[in-house]
Write a protein that holds these residues in place. Structure first.
Motif, mmCIF file in Angstrom:
data_model
loop_
_atom_site.group_PDB
_atom_site.id
_atom_site.type_symbol
_atom_site.label_atom_id
_atom_site.label_comp_id
_atom_site.label_asym_id
_atom_site.label_seq_id
_atom_site.Cartn_x
_atom_site.Cartn_y
_atom_site.Cartn_z
ATOM 1 N N TRP B 72 0.838 -1.195 0.000
ATOM 2 C CA TRP B 72 0.000 0.000 0.000
ATOM 3 C C TRP B 72 0.881 1.255 0.000
ATOM 4 O O TRP B 72 0.687 2.161 -0.791
ATOM 5 C CB TRP B 72 -0.921 -0.010 1.232
ATOM 6 N N VAL B 76 0.290 2.410 -3.672
ATOM 7 C CA VAL B 76 -0.898 3.267 -3.618
ATOM 8 C C VAL B 76 -0.559 4.696 -3.201
ATOM 9 O O VAL B 76 -1.072 5.650 -3.781
ATOM 10 C CB VAL B 76 -1.952 2.664 -2.659
ATOM 11 N N LEU B 79 0.028 7.334 -5.752
ATOM 12 C CA LEU B 79 -1.171 7.795 -6.468
ATOM 13 C C LEU B 79 -1.819 8.960 -5.731
ATOM 14 O O LEU B 79 -2.502 9.777 -6.313
ATOM 15 C CB LEU B 79 -2.186 6.658 -6.585
ATOM 16 N N LEU B 80 -1.628 9.001 -4.425
ATOM 17 C CA LEU B 80 -2.191 10.090 -3.644
ATOM 18 C C LEU B 80 -1.227 11.271 -3.608
ATOM 19 O O LEU B 80 -1.409 12.219 -2.850
ATOM 20 C CB LEU B 80 -2.474 9.617 -2.211
ATOM 21 N N TRP C 5 -10.196 6.581 -7.063
ATOM 22 C CA TRP C 5 -10.854 5.354 -6.616
ATOM 23 C C TRP C 5 -12.046 5.106 -7.518
ATOM 24 O O TRP C 5 -12.961 5.925 -7.590
ATOM 25 C CB TRP C 5 -11.316 5.502 -5.159
ATOM 26 N N GLN C 182 -3.734 0.300 -11.941
ATOM 27 C CA GLN C 182 -4.275 1.044 -10.805
ATOM 28 C C GLN C 182 -4.342 0.092 -9.611
ATOM 29 O O GLN C 182 -5.082 -0.881 -9.629
ATOM 30 C CB GLN C 182 -5.667 1.585 -11.156
ATOM 31 N N TYR C 183 -3.551 0.390 -8.584
ATOM 32 C CA TYR C 183 -3.423 -0.548 -7.473
ATOM 33 C C TYR C 183 -4.373 -0.260 -6.320
ATOM 34 O O TYR C 183 -4.620 -1.104 -5.491
ATOM 35 C CB TYR C 183 -1.994 -0.496 -6.924
ATOM 36 N N ILE C 184 -4.881 0.947 -6.268
ATOM 37 C CA ILE C 184 -5.497 1.395 -5.017
ATOM 38 C C ILE C 184 -6.644 0.508 -4.553
ATOM 39 O O ILE C 184 -6.709 0.102 -3.392
ATOM 40 C CB ILE C 184 -5.929 2.881 -5.119
ATOM 41 N N GLU C 185 -7.548 0.157 -5.487
ATOM 42 C CA GLU C 185 -8.735 -0.583 -5.056
ATOM 43 C C GLU C 185 -8.365 -1.982 -4.560
ATOM 44 O O GLU C 185 -8.737 -2.387 -3.455
ATOM 45 C CB GLU C 185 -9.756 -0.701 -6.194
ATOM 46 N N THR C 188 -6.153 -2.050 -1.292
ATOM 47 C CA THR C 188 -6.924 -1.589 -0.139
ATOM 48 C C THR C 188 -7.941 -2.641 0.282
ATOM 49 O O THR C 188 -8.073 -2.975 1.458
ATOM 50 C CB THR C 188 -7.653 -0.274 -0.467
#
Lengths: 267, 251, 214
Positions: B72, B76, B79-80, C5, C182-185, C188
């Motif tokens: 994460w 992730v 990306l933020l 997201w 896209q890794y976020i979904e 998480t």
């Protein structure tokens, strides 16, 4: 202390050192103190006796703010203790206020509660230095005096774990006295000591009692000690005072049946 | 003796790898310790809100798996808009995960200190900060060291995941050695032994910390006495200690 | 935040993750069986009267316990090329946790009162009978919460199988992320699924712990 003796001769009555007014303390459903009223004058040495569970220790713990009362008012030297005056109203005391009031009170515990991570000297000087702000030299000098007074001159650098129970309790007494309390609370201070050591601890306390004007509140099962040291005895049962008198009177000629039964059982 | 040549050739790389592994371990441990202290003390707060929030943070980082946290932070977070250096990413993930476990150790250590110590501190009128710093924590600390030792070893083992966020740690160079020699047994044998030696040295260091902590509260011999193999009377105490700390418990 | 997201992608990821989750559960369950049985065997052999058994078993136990699971996984993966990665994964995780479990059993066995051993001696019971009928029943009861705690902790370490290309949940999440750029979904959600599954289990174990503590 010339001012004090002068004050005593004047007509204006001093406020009692300790005053309980309608104090209520409950643990869950169990009411330990039920509207308790009593007061202790300056320099008084009062012994609380009575069966276990009668609320004696609770009184000491309330004074030390180890417990909080559910109702009523406790005052020290005429000032509310658990409450503070804001104008005319009484509000629950802030921690700062309680700390200020608490400096007048010292306590010696049944289980000594010495700090194992400090030497004997550090146990005694820690609070005077960091709470009262004494210099290290002053605190050390006082510690040396106090250790001599309790007969432990050579033990300043020992750790509590290297001392016997009786010695630990003597250190605990010195530690409490180092804070120069006006009131000393003694909570069954000999109950976890071997019988042959009890006498040495009591002798020291008797010395202190007779050589200072510290107000003492004593919970003990040692009736002889109560007789020697105190000038008043309160007999408790069920959270109330059943009888109070001078030690001679209460021990030789108790009026109440409860007191007679209790004394018969413990003497 | 092809392997030996390959090993010698790989030595500088392995050395760098060990360095990265140590950086991760020590960096992670220092931050984990600070997090553990903060969270552990906060679980004892008088305010329900603070206690509740702390509980959630602890359970969150204990519950969501180290690798997920690592990924994460690595995949992730950029990306933020927050791009962390890989090494810092690794240190942060280790610190958060093991800090949450450590918080329980801190809490447990403090609640193991007898109630009489709290009461005596109050009778002597210490502030709550003085009470914690001068009376309670030194005693709790002696209790905390063995479980912290376990966590430290777990953390060291966790650093091997750093290879997967493209760090060139010891794990990475073990694999390189396997590639250059074609000898899995040799490369991984050496690699695991290096890990074991690091773990052993860390344990030794923590044992010394424990002996000191116990001695401070006068519950054990001094470090010098232990090292000197001298005192027969203190024997039993020394004997029990290395055993208890080896038990790696994480849950 | 909205284009960061995507609920669409999140919904797409869920079935992929759940498929991986099955592997996660399978690996945990079988790994725990290996750990529970092998751990007991280690604990008993470490109490053997023969040094030739005690010593190597003890040394091996320490060595495995103090070195990283991920490295061990990759090691075994390259060493046994003919065995499927999942089987290797389960075995290695099982062995690694067996070394933890052996400590738990050891504590349990040490916790049995010495009088119990003396009583079996007095009744001239053989070693097998002694262990089976007297020692183990008493020792194992106290090890149950630890067994549960290690199961939860193993569950959270199954993502390490990522290293040997077993597609458990986190691997699935990572792959899904790589495919969709896209890794976020996925990552998480994987974390949340771990949390949702492990937290209630930990609570349950804590309850068991207090109940077993008499």
């Amino acid at each position: 202390m010339p001012t004090k003796s002068a004050a005593r001769t004047t007509a204006v009555p001093e406020p009692p050192r300790i005053q309980f007014e309608g104090v209520v303390k409950k643990f869950g459903l169990n009411t330990v103190l039920d509207g308790l009223d009593f007061s202790v004058a300056r320099g008084d040495r009062v012994t609380l006796i009575g069966p276990s569970g009668s609320g004696k220790t609770t009184i000491l713990r309330l004074l030390m703010t180890l417990e909080e009362a559910n109702g009523g008012l406790i005052s020290i030297d005429g000032e509310p203790f658990t409450h503070e005056r804001k104008g005319k109203r009484l509000v629950a005391a802030s921690e700062k206020y309680k700390r200020r009031m608490r400096t007048k009170i010292g306590m010696v515990f049944q289980q000594f509660n010495l700090f194992p991570n400090m030497t004997v000297r550090e146990n005694i000087t820690e609070a005077p230095q960091h709470v009262l702000g004494q210099s290290k030299d002053v605190a050390n000098m006082r510690a040396t005096e106090l250790l001599a007074q309790v007969g432990l001159e050579g033990k300043a650098d020992a750790h509590p774990s290297q001392l016997s129970g009786g010695q630990q309790q003597r250190v605990a007494i010195a530690r409490a006295l180092a804070m120069e309390p006006k009131i000393l609370l003694l909570d069954e201070v000999t109950s976890s000591l071997d019988p042959e050591i009890v006498a040495e601890v009591l002798a020291i306390l008797r010395d202190i009692a007779l050589s200072t004007d510290i107000t003492m509140l004593i919970v003990t099962h040692e009736m002889q000690f109560a007789r020697d040291v105190s000038n008043r005895v309160l007999m408790f049962d069920g959270g109330r005072i059943v009888e109070e008198d001078e030690p001679e009177a209460i021990f030789t000629n108790p009026r109440e049946k409860r007191t007679q039964d209790f004394l018969k059982a413990v003497l | 003796m092809n392997n030996v040549d390959a090993f010698i050739a790989a030595l500088p790389g392995i050395g760098r790898g060990i360095l990265v592994t140590l950086e991760l371990t020590l960096g992670g441990a220092v931050f984990a310790f600070l997090i553990a202290l903060a969270l552990g003390l906060a679980t004892r707060s008088r305010l329900l809100l603070v206690r509740g929030a702390t509980r959630i943070v602890i359970e969150f980082f204990r519950g969501t798996s180290l690798l997920v946290q690592l990924f994460w932070l690595f995949y992730v977070l950029p990306l933020l808009g927050i791009r962390l250096d890989s090494l810092f990413c690794g240190i942060l993930a280790l610190a958060l995960n093991y800090g949450a476990y450590g918080a329980e150790v801190v809490r447990g250590g403090i609640s193991a200190v007898s109630i009489g110590q709290f009461e005596a501190s109050r009778a002597l009128n210490f502030t709550s900060w003085q009470r914690m710093r001068r009376v309670i924590f030194p005693q709790a600390w002696a209790q905390m060291v063995p479980p912290f030792t376990n966590l430290l070893i777990q953390l060291l083992k966790g650093t091997a995941l750093a290879t997967f966020i493209l760090l060139h740690d010891l794990n990475f160079f073990i694999n390189e050695l396997r590639r250059s020699t074609g000898d899995t047994l040799f490369a991984y044998g050496i690699g695991l032994v290096i890990y074991f030696v690091i773990a052993y040295l860390l344990t030794l260091g923590m044992n010394a910390v424990e002996v000191r902590a116990k001695n401070r509260i006068a519950a054990g011999p001094t470090l010098r006495e232990v090292m000197g193999l001298k005192p027969p009377k203190a024997r039993s105490q020394i004997d029990q200690t290395p055993r208890s700390r080896m038990t790696g418990v994480i849950s | 935040m909205t284009d960061l997201w995507s609920w669409d992608r999140a919904f797409q990821a869920v079935p992929v993750l759940l498929e991986g989750f099955q592997i996660t559960l399978l690996a945990t369950a079988l790994g725990m069986v290996v750990a529970a049985i092998l751990g007991l065997a280690i604990a008993i052999s470490r109490r053997s009267q023969f040094r030739i058994i005690r010593w190597p078993v003890g040394a091996m136990n320490e060595f495995i316990r103090q070195t990283p699971l991920v490295v061990q996984l990759v090691f075994a993966y390259y060493l046994f090329t003919s065995i499927s990665p999942l089987q290797i994964g389960i075995t290695v995780i099982g062995i690694h946790y067996a070394t933890y479990m052996s400590e738990v059993y050891r504590a349990g066995i040490d916790g049995v009162a010495p009088g119990q051993w003396e009583a079996t001696r007095a009744l001239s019971m053989g070693p097998v009978r002694t262990w089976r009928a007297v020692i183990l029943p008493q020792a194992i009861r106290s090890t149950l919460p630890a067994l549960g705690n290690y199961a939860v902790s193993m569950f959270k370490e199954t993502p390490f199988l990522f290293a040997i290309s077993v597609v458990e949940m986190v691997t699935a999440a990572q792959q899904f992320g790589a495919q969709h750029f896209q890794y976020i979904e996925a990552i998480t959600l994987a974390g949340l699924i771990f949390l949702i599954a492990s937290y209630p289990t930990s609570l349950l174990i804590r309850k068991l712990e207090t109940r077993l503590a008499y």
